[in-house]
Structure formats: structure tokens, C-alpha cells
Design a protein around this motif. Sequence first.
Motif, PDB file in Angstrom:
ATOM      1  N   UNK A 100       3.118   1.612   8.250  1.00 52.68           N
ATOM      2  CA  UNK A 100       4.253   1.681   7.346  1.00 52.68           C
ATOM      3  C   UNK A 100       3.756   1.766   5.900  1.00 52.68           C
ATOM      4  N   UNK A 101       4.449   2.543   5.095  1.00 52.63           N
ATOM      5  CA  UNK A 101       4.209   2.585   3.656  1.00 52.63           C
ATOM      6  C   UNK A 101       5.413   1.929   3.003  1.00 52.63           C
ATOM      7  N   UNK A 102       5.162   0.840   2.278  1.00 45.98           N
ATOM      8  CA  UNK A 102       6.245   0.038   1.710  1.00 45.98           C
ATOM      9  C   UNK A 102       6.116   0.018   0.189  1.00 45.98           C
ATOM     10  N   UNK A 103       7.108   0.590  -0.488  1.00 47.86           N
ATOM     11  CA  UNK A 103       7.128   0.561  -1.953  1.00 47.86           C
ATOM     12  C   UNK A 103       7.534  -0.831  -2.417  1.00 47.86           C
ATOM     13  N   UNK A 104       6.796  -1.362  -3.395  1.00 51.14           N
ATOM     14  CA  UNK A 104       7.036  -2.726  -3.861  1.00 51.14           C
ATOM     15  C   UNK A 104       7.650  -2.772  -5.259  1.00 51.14           C
ATOM     16  N   UNK A 105       7.238  -1.867  -6.130  1.00 52.85           N
ATOM     17  CA  UNK A 105       7.750  -1.844  -7.499  1.00 52.85           C
ATOM     18  C   UNK A 105       7.632  -0.432  -8.044  1.00 52.85           C
ATOM     19  N   UNK A 106       8.643  -0.010  -8.794  1.00 55.55           N
ATOM     20  CA  UNK A 106       8.617   1.318  -9.407  1.00 55.55           C
ATOM     21  C   UNK A 106       7.993   1.277 -10.797  1.00 55.55           C
ATOM     22  N   UNK A 107       7.083   0.352 -10.968  1.00 57.61           N
ATOM     23  CA  UNK A 107       6.327   0.212 -12.218  1.00 57.61           C
ATOM     24  C   UNK A 107       5.022  -0.496 -11.848  1.00 57.61           C
ATOM     25  N   UNK A 108       3.888  -0.122 -12.430  1.00 58.62           N
ATOM     26  CA  UNK A 108       2.622  -0.788 -12.091  1.00 58.62           C
ATOM     27  C   UNK A 108       2.707  -2.301 -12.261  1.00 58.62           C
ATOM     28  N   UNK A 109       2.051  -3.026 -11.365  1.00 59.80           N
ATOM     29  CA  UNK A 109       2.031  -4.484 -11.420  1.00 59.80           C
ATOM     30  C   UNK A 109       0.615  -4.967 -11.701  1.00 59.80           C
ATOM     31  N   UNK A 110       0.505  -6.254 -12.023  1.00 62.50           N
ATOM     32  CA  UNK A 110      -0.797  -6.813 -12.375  1.00 62.50           C
ATOM     33  C   UNK A 110      -1.642  -7.148 -11.160  1.00 62.50           C
ATOM     34  N   UNK A 111      -1.019  -7.332  -9.994  1.00 65.07           N
ATOM     35  CA  UNK A 111      -1.830  -7.613  -8.822  1.00 65.07           C
ATOM     36  C   UNK A 111      -1.040  -8.189  -7.668  1.00 65.07           C
ATOM     37  N   UNK A 112      -1.702  -8.263  -6.527  1.00 58.41           N
ATOM     38  CA  UNK A 112      -1.133  -8.837  -5.304  1.00 58.41           C
ATOM     39  C   UNK A 112      -1.685 -10.242  -5.128  1.00 58.41           C
ATOM     40  N   UNK A 113      -0.806 -11.233  -5.081  1.00 59.62           N
ATOM     41  CA  UNK A 113      -1.219 -12.626  -4.956  1.00 59.62           C
ATOM     42  C   UNK A 113      -1.328 -13.083  -3.507  1.00 59.62           C
ATOM     43  N   UNK A 114      -0.280 -12.788  -2.726  1.00 57.15           N
ATOM     44  CA  UNK A 114      -0.228 -13.280  -1.355  1.00 57.15           C
ATOM     45  C   UNK A 114       0.451 -12.251  -0.457  1.00 57.15           C
ATOM     46  N   UNK A 115       0.146 -12.349   0.844  1.00 54.31           N
ATOM     47  CA  UNK A 115       0.846 -11.569   1.858  1.00 54.31           C
ATOM     48  C   UNK A 115       1.311 -12.536   2.941  1.00 54.31           C
ATOM     49  N   UNK A 116       2.567 -12.386   3.357  1.00 53.94           N
ATOM     50  CA  UNK A 116       3.139 -13.194   4.426  1.00 53.94           C
ATOM     51  C   UNK A 116       3.549 -12.278   5.568  1.00 53.94           C
ATOM     52  N   UNK A 117       3.228 -12.690   6.784  1.00 53.83           N
ATOM     53  CA  UNK A 117       3.582 -11.910   7.966  1.00 53.83           C
ATOM     54  C   UNK A 117       4.376 -12.799   8.910  1.00 53.83           C
ATOM     55  N   UNK A 118       5.574 -12.346   9.253  1.00 55.23           N
ATOM     56  CA  UNK A 118       6.463 -13.111  10.129  1.00 55.23           C
ATOM     57  C   UNK A 118       6.624 -14.558   9.668  1.00 55.23           C
TER      58      UNK A 118
END
Length: 224
Positions: free
Chosen positions: A106-124
Motif C-alpha cells: 500500500x502507498x499511504x499519503x500522510x501529508x500534502x506538505x513536507x514533514x520533519x520526520x517519522x517518529x513512530x509506527x503503530x500496527x494494529x
Amino acid sequence: MAIITAGITSLLAGTALGTFFGTAVGSAILSTVVGLGISLAASAIAGLFTPEQAQERPFALQGKLQAAGTIGRSILFGLCATAGSLVYHNTWAADSSKTPNAFYTQVIALSDWPVRGLNEVWVNGEKVTLLTGQAINRGAPVQQYRVDGKDYLWVKFYDGTQTTHDAFLNEYVSSTDRPWETTRVGIGVSYAIVTALVNEELFASFPEYRFVLNGAKLYDPTRD
């Protein structure tokens, strides 16, 4: 809203910040920021929380994956959690797989503007660990989905500053029915690629994801 933002822009005229907010992109951001401020003020007036509490609210959440024909543009500010919006998905098989649709990407868009970074990922509903030092073309393996040395879930993240397409999507995931062209760069869009390998014991259904991000990269005029 237009009157308020126009007034603020006029106050900033002649400054670097005023020049930025005078552009189409700057005006859109200013409108969003003013809208957020009005929303917090209205909530405080309604007695939901005090202005001081409003200022201390550091976290926002968008918890359901959106997948519709038309989805509004979004910009994340500060520390945010989002399920994002689905922009592409496909099943495929690696050369070593005996199952024709063993992998689901899957390709999931998160923000329509650049972000500073990915902190955490949660699954289920559970926070997971990305083994970024062991990343391959599919992304970083997820430690909690490694069984007997074999990986079943990968995450790849783009912060929105990318200038080229993702070769993995184009070379492995793309198909005649669901193509991923080299023109699909996603300039300015922060997005994640998540790939799961079929495993009946690990996945009773399609996994659900949440991404905790440090929001939009903004210019700080106080540094001038």
C-alpha cells in the motif's frame, strides 16, 4: 476568514514573512494557521478547555485510513498521528514465492506538505520497531513481524522532499492493471509504503497502520 488573513498579511507587509504569505502557498498556510487559532479560541469560549490548556495541546490524531475518490488536501503541524489516505495498492509476488499474490503493498499519503520526520509506527494498535539498519528495497523490516528469522512486514517512508520515483514500486509492485509510473514522484507529499507478506498466523485481516510524525517544515522569521 479572508478578512482576517488579509489584515494579518497587511501587517506583515515589507517583511520576509509578509512576502512569503503574499504568495498563493503562503496565503493558504496563513489561512490554515488562523483557522486553527480561531478553532482553539472558540473551544475555549465554549468551555471545553481554557486558553492555557488550548496552547498545551501538543498532539493531533487522524485515526482512520481514508480511501475515497476525492480527499481534501492536508498539512500536519506539530506532533501528529495519522492513518493517512490510500493512494495506491496492489498484490504481487517475488521470484522466490510460490503464491502469485503473496505480497500486498500500500502507498499511504500522510501529508500534502513536507514533514520533519517519522517518529513512530503503530500496527494494529501496537507500537512497532523499524529495523532501519536492515532496510531493503521494500523498506525497513518490522521487528515484531519477524518470525524465525523471516520478515513479513516492511515500512518505507518519504518526508516529502523526494525528487525521484520509488524504484521498488515501479519495478516490483506495478502491474498492467495497476501501473505505478516513473512520473509518480509525489513532490511535496510525505508518504509511506507498507508491504506485508501473507502469513495466516500474523495477519487475520489487512493490517491497520498509524504514523506519528513531526509536522510541517516551517520557516522561523525570528532567526533573521
